[in-house]
Write a protein that holds these residues in place. Structure first.
Motif, PDB file in Angstrom:
ATOM      1  N   PRO A 193       0.835  -1.197   0.000  1.00 40.35           N
ATOM      2  CA  PRO A 193       0.000   0.000   0.000  1.00 40.35           C
ATOM      3  C   PRO A 193       0.871   1.249   0.000  1.00 40.35           C
ATOM      4  O   PRO A 193       1.922   1.266   0.642  1.00 40.35           O
ATOM      5  CB  PRO A 193      -0.782  -0.106   1.317  1.00 40.35           C
ATOM      6  CG  PRO A 193      -0.042  -1.086   2.152  1.00 40.35           C
ATOM      7  CD  PRO A 193       0.774  -1.952   1.248  1.00 40.35           C
ATOM      8  N   PRO A 194       0.480   2.302  -0.728  1.00 42.67           N
ATOM      9  CA  PRO A 194       1.309   3.506  -0.735  1.00 42.67           C
ATOM     10  C   PRO A 194       1.398   4.106   0.654  1.00 42.67           C
ATOM     11  O   PRO A 194       0.400   4.246   1.347  1.00 42.67           O
ATOM     12  CB  PRO A 194       0.574   4.431  -1.702  1.00 42.67           C
ATOM     13  CG  PRO A 194      -0.770   3.847  -1.906  1.00 42.67           C
ATOM     14  CD  PRO A 194      -0.731   2.422  -1.515  1.00 42.67           C
ATOM     15  N   ALA A 195       2.636   4.437   1.066  1.00 40.79           N
ATOM     16  CA  ALA A 195       2.818   4.858   2.447  1.00 40.79           C
ATOM     17  C   ALA A 195       2.889   6.375   2.582  1.00 40.79           C
ATOM     18  O   ALA A 195       2.699   6.900   3.661  1.00 40.79           O
ATOM     19  CB  ALA A 195       4.083   4.217   2.999  1.00 40.79           C
ATOM     20  N   PHE A 196       3.151   7.077   1.480  1.00 39.41           N
ATOM     21  CA  PHE A 196       3.415   8.508   1.594  1.00 39.41           C
ATOM     22  C   PHE A 196       2.395   9.304   0.790  1.00 39.41           C
ATOM     23  O   PHE A 196       1.859   8.819  -0.206  1.00 39.41           O
ATOM     24  CB  PHE A 196       4.842   8.811   1.115  1.00 39.41           C
ATOM     25  CG  PHE A 196       5.867   8.168   1.997  1.00 39.41           C
ATOM     26  CD1 PHE A 196       6.302   8.801   3.150  1.00 39.41           C
ATOM     27  CD2 PHE A 196       6.366   6.919   1.697  1.00 39.41           C
ATOM     28  CE1 PHE A 196       7.221   8.204   3.983  1.00 39.41           C
ATOM     29  CE2 PHE A 196       7.288   6.307   2.518  1.00 39.41           C
ATOM     30  CZ  PHE A 196       7.717   6.951   3.664  1.00 39.41           C
ATOM     31  N   ARG A 197       2.202  10.564   1.235  1.00 39.03           N
ATOM     32  CA  ARG A 197       1.172  11.383   0.605  1.00 39.03           C
ATOM     33  C   ARG A 197       1.478  11.621  -0.872  1.00 39.03           C
ATOM     34  O   ARG A 197       0.595  11.642  -1.705  1.00 39.03           O
ATOM     35  CB  ARG A 197       1.038  12.710   1.349  1.00 39.03           C
ATOM     36  CG  ARG A 197       0.664  12.474   2.802  1.00 39.03           C
ATOM     37  CD  ARG A 197       0.257  13.750   3.471  1.00 39.03           C
ATOM     38  NE  ARG A 197      -1.128  14.069   3.106  1.00 39.03           N
ATOM     39  CZ  ARG A 197      -1.797  15.081   3.614  1.00 39.03           C
ATOM     40  NH1 ARG A 197      -1.233  15.881   4.469  1.00 39.03           N
ATOM     41  NH2 ARG A 197      -3.027  15.302   3.261  1.00 39.03           N
ATOM     42  N   TYR A 198       2.783  11.791  -1.191  1.00 40.57           N
ATOM     43  CA  TYR A 198       3.100  12.036  -2.595  1.00 40.57           C
ATOM     44  C   TYR A 198       2.768  10.821  -3.455  1.00 40.57           C
ATOM     45  O   TYR A 198       2.348  10.953  -4.612  1.00 40.57           O
ATOM     46  CB  TYR A 198       4.572  12.462  -2.775  1.00 40.57           C
ATOM     47  CG  TYR A 198       5.589  11.350  -2.680  1.00 40.57           C
ATOM     48  CD1 TYR A 198       5.911  10.597  -3.795  1.00 40.57           C
ATOM     49  CD2 TYR A 198       6.227  11.060  -1.478  1.00 40.57           C
ATOM     50  CE1 TYR A 198       6.836   9.570  -3.723  1.00 40.57           C
ATOM     51  CE2 TYR A 198       7.162  10.045  -1.401  1.00 40.57           C
ATOM     52  CZ  TYR A 198       7.462   9.298  -2.516  1.00 40.57           C
ATOM     53  OH  TYR A 198       8.371   8.288  -2.443  1.00 40.57           O
ATOM     54  N   GLN A 199       2.911   9.610  -2.846  1.00 41.62           N
ATOM     55  CA  GLN A 199       2.581   8.410  -3.617  1.00 41.62           C
ATOM     56  C   GLN A 199       1.074   8.335  -3.873  1.00 41.62           C
ATOM     57  O   GLN A 199       0.627   8.012  -4.966  1.00 41.62           O
ATOM     58  CB  GLN A 199       3.040   7.153  -2.872  1.00 41.62           C
ATOM     59  CG  GLN A 199       4.551   6.995  -2.873  1.00 41.62           C
ATOM     60  CD  GLN A 199       5.013   5.843  -1.996  1.00 41.62           C
ATOM     61  OE1 GLN A 199       4.486   5.650  -0.896  1.00 41.62           O
ATOM     62  NE2 GLN A 199       5.995   5.102  -2.454  1.00 41.62           N
ATOM     63  N   VAL A 200       0.310   8.670  -2.822  1.00 39.79           N
ATOM     64  CA  VAL A 200      -1.152   8.641  -2.962  1.00 39.79           C
ATOM     65  C   VAL A 200      -1.570   9.628  -4.061  1.00 39.79           C
ATOM     66  O   VAL A 200      -2.349   9.300  -4.956  1.00 39.79           O
ATOM     67  CB  VAL A 200      -1.824   9.023  -1.611  1.00 39.79           C
ATOM     68  CG1 VAL A 200      -3.342   9.053  -1.749  1.00 39.79           C
ATOM     69  CG2 VAL A 200      -1.393   8.049  -0.522  1.00 39.79           C
ATOM     70  N   LEU A 201      -0.984  10.821  -3.976  1.00 39.32           N
ATOM     71  CA  LEU A 201      -1.316  11.859  -4.954  1.00 39.32           C
ATOM     72  C   LEU A 201      -0.917  11.414  -6.363  1.00 39.32           C
ATOM     73  O   LEU A 201      -1.687  11.533  -7.323  1.00 39.32           O
ATOM     74  CB  LEU A 201      -0.548  13.130  -4.557  1.00 39.32           C
ATOM     75  CG  LEU A 201      -1.028  14.445  -5.141  1.00 39.32           C
ATOM     76  CD1 LEU A 201      -2.491  14.684  -4.813  1.00 39.32           C
ATOM     77  CD2 LEU A 201      -0.170  15.597  -4.575  1.00 39.32           C
ATOM     78  N   ALA A 202       0.291  10.855  -6.494  1.00 38.20           N
ATOM     79  CA  ALA A 202       0.787  10.425  -7.807  1.00 38.20           C
ATOM     80  C   ALA A 202      -0.110   9.328  -8.364  1.00 38.20           C
ATOM     81  O   ALA A 202      -0.470   9.354  -9.555  1.00 38.20           O
ATOM     82  CB  ALA A 202       2.225   9.935  -7.691  1.00 38.20           C
ATOM     83  N   GLU A 203      -0.502   8.392  -7.514  1.00 34.66           N
ATOM     84  CA  GLU A 203      -1.316   7.285  -8.027  1.00 34.66           C
ATOM     85  C   GLU A 203      -2.691   7.770  -8.464  1.00 34.66           C
ATOM     86  O   GLU A 203      -3.253   7.304  -9.450  1.00 34.66           O
ATOM     87  CB  GLU A 203      -1.393   6.164  -6.997  1.00 34.66           C
ATOM     88  CG  GLU A 203      -0.104   5.373  -7.049  1.00 34.66           C
ATOM     89  CD  GLU A 203      -0.035   4.181  -6.127  1.00 34.66           C
ATOM     90  OE1 GLU A 203      -1.090   3.715  -5.665  1.00 34.66           O
ATOM     91  OE2 GLU A 203       1.097   3.736  -5.864  1.00 34.66           O
ATOM     92  N   ARG A 204      -3.220   8.738  -7.708  1.00 33.44           N
ATOM     93  CA  ARG A 204      -4.521   9.280  -8.085  1.00 33.44           C
ATOM     94  C   ARG A 204      -4.437   9.971  -9.451  1.00 33.44           C
ATOM     95  O   ARG A 204      -5.262   9.762 -10.326  1.00 33.44           O
ATOM     96  CB  ARG A 204      -4.984  10.270  -7.022  1.00 33.44           C
ATOM     97  CG  ARG A 204      -6.484  10.153  -6.764  1.00 33.44           C
ATOM     98  CD  ARG A 204      -6.930  11.081  -5.705  1.00 33.44           C
ATOM     99  NE  ARG A 204      -6.886  12.461  -6.137  1.00 33.44           N
ATOM    100  CZ  ARG A 204      -6.603  13.482  -5.339  1.00 33.44           C
ATOM    101  NH1 ARG A 204      -6.323  13.273  -4.079  1.00 33.44           N
ATOM    102  NH2 ARG A 204      -6.602  14.713  -5.801  1.00 33.44           N
TER     103      ARG A 204
END
Ligand SMILES: Cc1ncc(COP(=O)(O)O)c(C=O)c1O
Length: 476
Positions: A4-15
């Motif tokens: 699972p993405p652990a960091f906010r930038y990863q969440v944002l990038a995946e979105r």
């Protein structure tokens, strides 16, 4: 195991990646500015910059200087990309058998259509310039070139390598560098400097098979880490693995891993380097493909973020100038003395004449022009191979979209056996590298690596058509 993405930038990038793939934003559309998005999402500007960096590395967007970020057009490929790998999360002793030596046997390499071994075609290399440089070196160094050039090796060559580190924002000095016999010797020396038999080293999954052979040779256990075909090691999975096992070192190829061509985004490299330094775990970095980027900028090696000497940066001239010269180097950070000592113990010295030839060639100023030509030839060759795979391979095949290097990783429909395919292909005069060579766990049974080192030709097109036909007939 999908992490699972652990960091906010990863969440944002995946979105954003999902939005782009869904076609909500079209090629050429501008993305929100960093300030706008950071306000809108209530995250810091650096989080947005890191997220955009990840999307850039995924080939989805590009930055235009002083203008912001734009959506790139995506190839209208029918074939999907492979998913992130999912190796077992436990260390294993390496046993590569004899498949690799069979594949690399000189007779086989000379006689088959060369889609197996990853070497650039000789006509792409500056053989005349190197020949001139060798002749000049022999004239000028009639005596000195015939004796041992003891470690750390030729000062002139180390100066040239240090100068080239400026391209990626490095500031190496000749004293930081040890010349080796190719990148492989550099990797071997690093492994020996930081590990002993029985230790565990984390590697990408899949990884270059000679890295597995080096580990086998030294009795080092391989811990395969889930790896994304575009962005490399899954950091969350690495952290979880390190929490469970005593990992002595990591050996990664952050820039254009072989075979995937994955290129780790800058933000991930930085986080990896900082986290490993905190843990006191050395990173052996294989950067042999770093100069072969298709985009405008050379990706920075992980060593660019290393403040405390935990990164041992290894590379060579094998992919850009002359594989046969066997000239590589390592900048081993805090392990410099250990590496110099091991180099002496291993081969005493690297051959003097190839070192002088390459130093002279680099000094001639021709290298950057050559690299520009080589990069554009390789990116075209990869694109042609990708199109041919799309034309000829069975439905359900997946294929990577590398942004550098010259390998394509092809995942055949589930149940296909790439070892059988490799044997059938050899009978038709074609060499390929079957997937299990790239895993200590024998994974990737239904995958093959295709080398795109050769200029496109009707012979290659016919070979890919034959492979596609053979692959379609494999029992599933
Ligand atoms: C990732 C990687 N590392 C190292 C090497 C070996 O480099 P050298 O020939 O300089 O030893 C290769 C060659 O294919 C490679 O792909």
């Amino acid at each position: 195991m999908k992490t699972p993405p652990a960091f906010r930038y990863q969440v944002l990038a995946e979105r954003f990646a999902a939005t782009l793939k869904a076609g909500t934003l079209k090629a050429g559309d501008a993305l929100p500015s960093v300030r706008q998005l950071s306000r809108q999402e209530k995250v810091s500007p650096s989080t947005v910059i890191e997220a955009y960096g990840r999307l850039e590395a995924m080939g989805l967007i590009a930055a235009k200087p002083k203008s912001g970020f734009y959506v790139l057009s995506q190839s209208r490929s029918k074939l999907q990309e492979p998913l992130v790998s999912a190796p077992k999360a436990s260390p294993i002793a390496v046993d590569t058998g004899d498949r690799i030596s069979q594949m690399l046997s000189p007779d086989r390499m000379a006689s088959l259509v060369p889609l197996g071994a990853a070497v650039p075609a000789i006509e792409l290399l500056p053989t005349l310039g190197l020949q001139r440089s060798a002749q000049q070196a022999l004239r000028l160094g009639r005596h000195s070139l015939h004796t041992y050039d003891l470690p750390p090796g030729s000062l002139e060559l180390r100066r040239q390598i240090a100068r080239r580190s400026l391209v990626w924002g490095g500031s190496l000095s000749p004293q930081d560098i040890v010349i080796t016999s190719g990148c492989l010797e550099a990797l071997n020396l690093c492994l020996r400097a930081v590990c002993k038999s029985g230790d565990v080293v984390a590697i990408e999954s899949p990884t270059y098979f000679a890295i597995l052979q080096a580990m086998e040779n030294l009795g080092i256990q391989a811990l395969e880490i889930p790896t994304h075909p575009r962005t490399g090691i899954e950091l969350g999975a690495l952290k979880a693995a390190v929490a469970r096992h005593k990992v002595k070192a990591c050996l990664f190829t952050p820039n254009f891993n072989n075979p995937l061509g994955a290129c780790m985004p800058d933000a991930t490299k930085r986080e990896l380097v900082e986290w490993l330094a905190k843990k006191g775990i050395p990173l052996i970095e294989d950067d042999v493909h770093g100069d072969l980027h298709f985009g405008p900028e050379r990706p920075r090696p992980a060593q660019a973020w290393d403040k405390a000497g935990w990164v041992m940066h290894c590379s060579s001239f094998s992919k850009s100038l002359a594989p046969g010269a066997r000239v590589g180097w390592v900048s081993p950070g805090r392990y410099l003395d250990a590496v110099v000592r091991l180099k002496l113990m291993n081969t005493l010295a690297t051959s003097s004449i190839p070192q002088a030839m390459i130093a002279g060639y680099l000094d001639s100023g021709a290298h950057d022009r050559h690299l520009r030509r080589l990069r554009s030839a390789l990116s075209l060759q990869v694109a042609r191979m990708l199109e041919a795979v799309e034309r000829h391979f069975p439905a359900g095949t997946r294929v990577t979209r590398p942004t550098g290097g010259f390998n394509l990783w092809v995942e055949l429909p589930k149940g296909s056996d790439s070892l059988t395919l490799s044997d059938l292909a050899a009978k038709q005069g074609i060499s390929i590298a079957p997937g299990p060579l790239f895993s200590a766990q024998g994974r990737f049974k239904n995958c093959i690596r295709l080398s795109c080192g050769n200029p496109w030709s009707s012979r290659l097109e016919a070979a890919v058509a034959t492979l596609g036909r053979l692959a379609s007939r494999l029992p599933g």
